[in-house]
Enzyme design. Structure first.
Site, PDB file in Angstrom:
ATOM      1  N   SER A 121       0.811  -1.228   0.000  1.00 56.57           N
ATOM      2  CA  SER A 121       0.000   0.000   0.000  1.00 56.57           C
ATOM      3  C   SER A 121       0.841   1.274   0.000  1.00 56.57           C
ATOM      4  O   SER A 121       0.489   2.241  -0.693  1.00 56.57           O
ATOM      5  CB  SER A 121      -0.969  -0.007   1.191  1.00 56.57           C
ATOM      6  OG  SER A 121      -1.962  -0.991   1.002  1.00 56.57           O
ATOM      7  N   THR A 139      -5.187  -3.508   7.827  1.00 52.19           N
ATOM      8  CA  THR A 139      -5.054  -4.854   7.290  1.00 52.19           C
ATOM      9  C   THR A 139      -4.946  -5.858   8.433  1.00 52.19           C
ATOM     10  O   THR A 139      -5.096  -5.506   9.607  1.00 52.19           O
ATOM     11  CB  THR A 139      -3.861  -4.924   6.308  1.00 52.19           C
ATOM     12  OG1 THR A 139      -3.871  -6.190   5.657  1.00 52.19           O
ATOM     13  CG2 THR A 139      -2.531  -4.704   7.013  1.00 52.19           C
ATOM     14  N   LYS A 141      -8.840  -5.722  11.120  1.00 51.87           N
ATOM     15  CA  LYS A 141      -9.997  -5.199  10.405  1.00 51.87           C
ATOM     16  C   LYS A 141     -11.279  -5.217  11.244  1.00 51.87           C
ATOM     17  O   LYS A 141     -12.099  -4.304  11.151  1.00 51.87           O
ATOM     18  CB  LYS A 141     -10.213  -5.969   9.096  1.00 51.87           C
ATOM     19  CG  LYS A 141      -9.157  -5.684   8.032  1.00 51.87           C
ATOM     20  CD  LYS A 141      -9.509  -6.352   6.720  1.00 51.87           C
ATOM     21  CE  LYS A 141      -8.510  -6.026   5.631  1.00 51.87           C
ATOM     22  NZ  LYS A 141      -8.906  -6.586   4.322  1.00 51.87           N
ATOM     23  N   ASN A 157     -11.569  -1.769   6.382  1.00 49.80           N
ATOM     24  CA  ASN A 157     -10.194  -1.656   5.884  1.00 49.80           C
ATOM     25  C   ASN A 157      -9.805  -0.216   5.592  1.00 49.80           C
ATOM     26  O   ASN A 157      -8.669   0.047   5.228  1.00 49.80           O
ATOM     27  CB  ASN A 157     -10.009  -2.510   4.621  1.00 49.80           C
ATOM     28  CG  ASN A 157     -10.666  -1.897   3.397  1.00 49.80           C
ATOM     29  OD1 ASN A 157     -11.661  -1.177   3.504  1.00 49.80           O
ATOM     30  ND2 ASN A 157     -10.126  -2.176   2.231  1.00 49.80           N
ATOM     31  N   ASP A 201     -13.159  -3.316   0.103  1.00 48.81           N
ATOM     32  CA  ASP A 201     -12.745  -4.543  -0.576  1.00 48.81           C
ATOM     33  C   ASP A 201     -13.787  -5.014  -1.590  1.00 48.81           C
ATOM     34  O   ASP A 201     -13.440  -5.466  -2.689  1.00 48.81           O
ATOM     35  CB  ASP A 201     -12.482  -5.657   0.438  1.00 48.81           C
ATOM     36  CG  ASP A 201     -11.169  -5.473   1.182  1.00 48.81           C
ATOM     37  OD1 ASP A 201     -10.248  -4.856   0.614  1.00 48.81           O
ATOM     38  OD2 ASP A 201     -11.065  -5.945   2.332  1.00 48.81           O
ATOM     39  N   ALA A 210     -13.985 -18.986   2.973  1.00 54.29           N
ATOM     40  CA  ALA A 210     -14.993 -18.323   3.809  1.00 54.29           C
ATOM     41  C   ALA A 210     -14.359 -17.396   4.842  1.00 54.29           C
ATOM     42  O   ALA A 210     -14.887 -17.215   5.933  1.00 54.29           O
ATOM     43  CB  ALA A 210     -15.867 -19.379   4.502  1.00 54.29           C
ATOM     44  N   GLY A 211     -13.223 -16.808   4.494  1.00 48.20           N
ATOM     45  CA  GLY A 211     -12.569 -15.851   5.384  1.00 48.20           C
ATOM     46  C   GLY A 211     -13.075 -14.437   5.161  1.00 48.20           C
ATOM     47  O   GLY A 211     -14.122 -14.208   4.549  1.00 48.20           O
ATOM     48  N   ALA A 264     -11.951 -12.030   3.222  1.00 43.57           N
ATOM     49  CA  ALA A 264     -12.052 -11.626   1.816  1.00 43.57           C
ATOM     50  C   ALA A 264     -13.297 -12.205   1.176  1.00 43.57           C
ATOM     51  O   ALA A 264     -13.940 -11.562   0.342  1.00 43.57           O
ATOM     52  CB  ALA A 264     -10.805 -12.066   1.054  1.00 43.57           C
ATOM     53  N   TYR A 324      -2.275 -12.172  -5.627  1.00 44.59           N
ATOM     54  CA  TYR A 324      -1.563 -11.521  -6.727  1.00 44.59           C
ATOM     55  C   TYR A 324      -0.054 -11.753  -6.661  1.00 44.59           C
ATOM     56  O   TYR A 324       0.715 -11.137  -7.403  1.00 44.59           O
ATOM     57  CB  TYR A 324      -1.872 -10.016  -6.779  1.00 44.59           C
ATOM     58  CG  TYR A 324      -1.602  -9.269  -5.490  1.00 44.59           C
ATOM     59  CD1 TYR A 324      -0.349  -8.746  -5.221  1.00 44.59           C
ATOM     60  CD2 TYR A 324      -2.615  -9.078  -4.565  1.00 44.59           C
ATOM     61  CE1 TYR A 324      -0.097  -8.060  -4.044  1.00 44.59           C
ATOM     62  CE2 TYR A 324      -2.386  -8.390  -3.391  1.00 44.59           C
ATOM     63  CZ  TYR A 324      -1.124  -7.882  -3.130  1.00 44.59           C
ATOM     64  OH  TYR A 324      -0.881  -7.201  -1.961  1.00 44.59           O
TER      65      TYR A 324
END
Length: 276
Positions: free
Chosen positions: A20, A65, A69, A90, A106, A132-133, A135, A222
């Site tokens: 970031s 992060t 969060k 976030n 997000d 299932a977290g 994100a 990524y």
């Protein structure tokens, strides 16, 4: 273009790996803004104290992060509906009188990445979501808000998937993780929200033989840019979208709020973010 010395940053533990600062630093230079965006290491148990320190020092806000969060949402004075729906924040904006507004960008970043990299995609068919977290919560919220008729949710711990389904309602259907590949018929989107396929982690084991020929595959990982999952999807001639754009687009609302400029995501930014 903006006021002098505007300051924001990213809070997390650990934080040295965060990209970031590189992202926001690029935008600050591009738009000639007198500002700074810094990493803020926040060990567990110290989040609220560090948050109040930033507010008192006159920062404009912060990204948050792992692992803070949920604590960020709890510490805020106000929260956007999407932050409350996702259950985590976030992005924090510090307002008058030290008040803190919590947001979660997000879900926005996920959808904007798809719009940018796969403009023909539409949320008109079911989506298969793996994981299932936190994100996954953002991705499910984004897809339901966009109008997806069904989310097929597969997670190794079934109880976590069932808790998400209970939170988001009847359009979310839980599947055994080992059977995910047999539920691809009719799905227009396949999303990996797990860490499987990340550098140093085992690959995602998903049989794509049953995927629709026009399905879109996307990964929130990524590093590497093309994960084994995306590579396997591309080998079947499926359209793919890498996870870098989600990181880039989720940063836009915060930057605009803190520094007063609506930033652009383009190939020059992607190239800078991919540098070693």
């Amino acid at each position: 273009m903006s006021g002098p010395g505007l300051r924001a940053g990213v809070m997390g533990w650990p934080i040295a790996h965060s990209r970031s600062p590189r992202l926001h630093g690029f935008w600050l230079r591009r738009y000639g803004i007198d500002g700074a965006y810094d990493p803020v290491p926040v060990p567990p148990g110290t989040f609220e104290r560090e948050l109040r320190r930033l507010v008192e020092e006159g920062w404009r806000g912060a990204n948050v992060t792992i692992p803070h969060k949920e604590a960020a949402l709890a510490a805020a004075d106000e929260a956007t509906p999407r932050a409350r729906a996702i259950g985590a924040a976030n992005t924090l904006l510090f307002g008058a009188g030290g008040r803190i507004l919590a947001d979660n960008t997000d879900a926005f970043g996920f959808l904007e990445n798809l719009k940018d990299r796969a403009p023909a995609w539409r949320p008109a068919r079911p989506a298969l979501v793996l994981g299932a977290g936190g994100a996954s919560r953002a991705v499910i919220h984004a897809l339901l808000e966009a109008g997806a008729p069904e989310i097929r949710l597969a997670n190794r711990t079934v109880a976590r998937a069932e808790a998400l389904a209970a939170a988001f309602g009847p359009r979310v259907r839980v599947l055994p993780f080992a059977e995910a590949g047999s539920h691809l018929a009719g799905a227009g989107l396949i999303v990996n929200t797990t860490s499987l396929g990340m550098k140093g982690a085992p690959p995602l084991d998903l049989d794509l033989a049953g995927a629709e020929p026009d399905a879109l595959a996307t990964d929130i990982v990524y590093t590497p840019l093309i994960t084994p999952f995306l590579g396997a999807a591309a080998a079947r001639d499926l359209a793919i979208v890498d996870g870098l754009g989600m990181l880039l687009h989720q940063a836009r609302p915060g930057f605009a709020a803190w520094f007063g400029v609506e930033p652009e995501v383009d190939d020059a930014l992607r190239a800078v973010m991919l540098e070693p």
